[in-house]
Scaffold this motif. Sequence first.
Motif, PDB file in Angstrom:
ATOM      1  N   TRP A 119       0.834  -1.200   0.000  1.00  0.00           N
ATOM      2  CA  TRP A 119       0.000   0.000   0.000  1.00  0.00           C
ATOM      3  C   TRP A 119       0.868   1.249   0.000  1.00  0.00           C
ATOM      4  O   TRP A 119       1.886   1.292   0.693  1.00  0.00           O
ATOM      5  CB  TRP A 119      -0.869   0.050   1.251  1.00  0.00           C
ATOM      6  CG  TRP A 119      -1.746  -1.121   1.491  1.00  0.00           C
ATOM      7  CD1 TRP A 119      -1.543  -2.131   2.402  1.00  0.00           C
ATOM      8  CD2 TRP A 119      -2.997  -1.425   0.836  1.00  0.00           C
ATOM      9  NE1 TRP A 119      -2.582  -3.035   2.348  1.00  0.00           N
ATOM     10  CE2 TRP A 119      -3.490  -2.620   1.405  1.00  0.00           C
ATOM     11  CE3 TRP A 119      -3.741  -0.787  -0.162  1.00  0.00           C
ATOM     12  CZ2 TRP A 119      -4.690  -3.204   1.003  1.00  0.00           C
ATOM     13  CZ3 TRP A 119      -4.934  -1.373  -0.555  1.00  0.00           C
ATOM     14  CH2 TRP A 119      -5.406  -2.558   0.018  1.00  0.00           C
TER      15      TRP A 119
ATOM     16  N   ALA B 152      -4.553   5.352   1.812  1.00  0.00           N
ATOM     17  CA  ALA B 152      -3.795   4.834   0.669  1.00  0.00           C
ATOM     18  C   ALA B 152      -4.521   5.046  -0.653  1.00  0.00           C
ATOM     19  O   ALA B 152      -5.744   4.878  -0.731  1.00  0.00           O
ATOM     20  CB  ALA B 152      -3.517   3.343   0.871  1.00  0.00           C
TER      21      ALA B 152
ATOM     22  N   MET C 154      -2.100   0.516  -4.728  1.00  0.00           N
ATOM     23  CA  MET C 154      -1.882  -0.863  -4.278  1.00  0.00           C
ATOM     24  C   MET C 154      -0.969  -1.547  -5.283  1.00  0.00           C
ATOM     25  O   MET C 154      -1.230  -1.476  -6.493  1.00  0.00           O
ATOM     26  CB  MET C 154      -3.214  -1.613  -4.178  1.00  0.00           C
ATOM     27  CG  MET C 154      -3.109  -2.948  -3.437  1.00  0.00           C
ATOM     28  SD  MET C 154      -4.639  -3.900  -3.468  1.00  0.00           S
ATOM     29  CE  MET C 154      -4.394  -4.798  -4.989  1.00  0.00           C
TER      30      MET C 154
ATOM     31  N   LEU D 180      -5.255   2.726  -6.867  1.00  0.00           N
ATOM     32  CA  LEU D 180      -6.146   1.772  -6.214  1.00  0.00           C
ATOM     33  C   LEU D 180      -7.407   1.562  -7.049  1.00  0.00           C
ATOM     34  O   LEU D 180      -8.096   2.521  -7.398  1.00  0.00           O
ATOM     35  CB  LEU D 180      -6.484   2.316  -4.825  1.00  0.00           C
ATOM     36  CG  LEU D 180      -7.123   1.397  -3.803  1.00  0.00           C
ATOM     37  CD1 LEU D 180      -6.409   0.064  -3.699  1.00  0.00           C
ATOM     38  CD2 LEU D 180      -7.111   2.092  -2.441  1.00  0.00           C
TER      39      LEU D 180
ATOM     40  N   VAL E  80      -6.010   2.059   5.483  1.00  0.00           N
ATOM     41  CA  VAL E  80      -5.272   0.805   5.644  1.00  0.00           C
ATOM     42  C   VAL E  80      -4.699   0.758   7.056  1.00  0.00           C
ATOM     43  O   VAL E  80      -3.999   1.681   7.476  1.00  0.00           O
ATOM     44  CB  VAL E  80      -4.147   0.696   4.586  1.00  0.00           C
ATOM     45  CG1 VAL E  80      -3.214  -0.466   4.895  1.00  0.00           C
ATOM     46  CG2 VAL E  80      -4.755   0.544   3.194  1.00  0.00           C
TER      47      VAL E  80
ATOM     48  N   ASN F  32     -10.275  -2.161   7.353  1.00  0.00           N
ATOM     49  CA  ASN F  32      -9.567  -1.423   6.291  1.00  0.00           C
ATOM     50  C   ASN F  32     -10.624  -0.855   5.341  1.00  0.00           C
ATOM     51  O   ASN F  32     -10.991  -1.489   4.346  1.00  0.00           O
ATOM     52  CB  ASN F  32      -8.610  -2.348   5.566  1.00  0.00           C
ATOM     53  CG  ASN F  32      -7.489  -2.837   6.471  1.00  0.00           C
ATOM     54  OD1 ASN F  32      -6.371  -2.327   6.420  1.00  0.00           O
ATOM     55  ND2 ASN F  32      -7.771  -3.819   7.319  1.00  0.00           N
TER      56      ASN F  32
END
Length: 403
Positions: A161, A217, A220, A225, A236, A245
């Motif tokens: 992340w 975040a 990924m 993301l 996260v 999360n």
Amino acid sequence: MRVPHPSLPRRLVLKGTAGALAAAGLGSWTTGAVAQAAAAAKPLPPYAAWKDARSMIVHSSSTVETRRGTFGLGVVTPADRLYIRNNLPAPDASVVADPDAWRVEITGVASPMTLSVGQLKSLGVETVAAVLQCSGNGRGFFPSKPSGTPWKVGAAGCVVWTGVPVRTVVAALGGLASGARYMTGTGGEKLPEGVDPKSVVVERSLPLAALDDALLAWEMNGHPLSLAHGGPLRLVVPGYSGVNNIKYVRQLAFGDAESQARIMARGYRITPPGSKSDPSQPSVLAMEVKSWIESPLGEPGPVQRGTTQITGLAFGGLHAVERVEVSIDGGQSWREARFIGPNLGRYAWRQFVLQVDLQPGTYTLASRATDARGQTQPQHRTENTGGYNNNSWTDHAVKVVVA
Ligand SMILES: Nc1nc2c(c(=O)[nH]1)N[C@H]1C(S)=C(S)[C@@H](COP(=O)(O)O)O[C@H]1N2
Ligand SMILES: [Mo]
């Protein structure tokens, strides 16, 4: 197919071929029964159509599991093999078209503010590798058949992340308001009309200790993301199980009490068999030490006799995983396995291997991990009505036939 090296013994050549097929996800397509099951399998939902279908078990459009044996021995789980769990339909795909425009409201700080992802990116950046695991991973091994998805091992993955540390955001907004004891994240899904929002909203509260390594975040595994995994922005909380999360996070609130949302007050509680869930029972928060074997699984055919590499995955939840033992006799005797591959830190998982020589017969293969605090994976699960937190090594053992 590549021609095997002429000097390799025939047994190794055969084994290598089977292994290569399995690695390509093709091994299971060789038997009629499995091919039939695959034909009957549900297709991936449109928002996850990009997943590697051969590695996934589609339970429903909102619950997709990674097939055991397809994680691979790279540390990082590729996005196209990572499980999915949505409690509500994901927001419209348009939200990831302009990720920097997504906004999150921060309250319970000296200067409460709504910040865009673009603004968050200017505040700071950090990267962490962490296991993401649904609290119900392993529910499928409970003989009591709790309601919920019967995940086996595949509601988990280890991903990387990237985002801004929550503590950096809090500092930029003047620090925590006095009396803050919990950090509460709220999901940005559109809630169905005509129902009490508290009964459906995905909102989870965490003790402030979780703040230390938490991120907001936007990446990924080095990519923006995806919607399936909570894009444009996700809270996260490394070491804490999946539900904590929060995907599509729209609010982060620091306050003196836990959320009254149903998913917090009653959902995800460790409820003893025969009782009803209530807020006095422990909430599903930090993950515990766990491991399982990925290969051999003894499917579709028997394991070839001779030298065998028993491999698997192990992680410690909040604490680093320190060692793994492997048994080939159902836990009567154990041998120390060896970690392989890079160590991506305390929240990541590690690959392990034990080389054994297997003669024809039936074997029960098990693995048992220990974390840096000295906690060892238990033999038995803790029974609870929700089927949460299963890290029992007997439940995760596999029976294989060697021929
Ligand atoms: N906003 C929001 N966040 C959420 C959820 C959700 O339904 N909505 N599901 C949670 C649960 S139960 C799990 S296990 C993980 C799944 O994350 P993934 O789909 O990226 O694998 O997200 C968590 N965060
Ligand atoms: Mo979950």
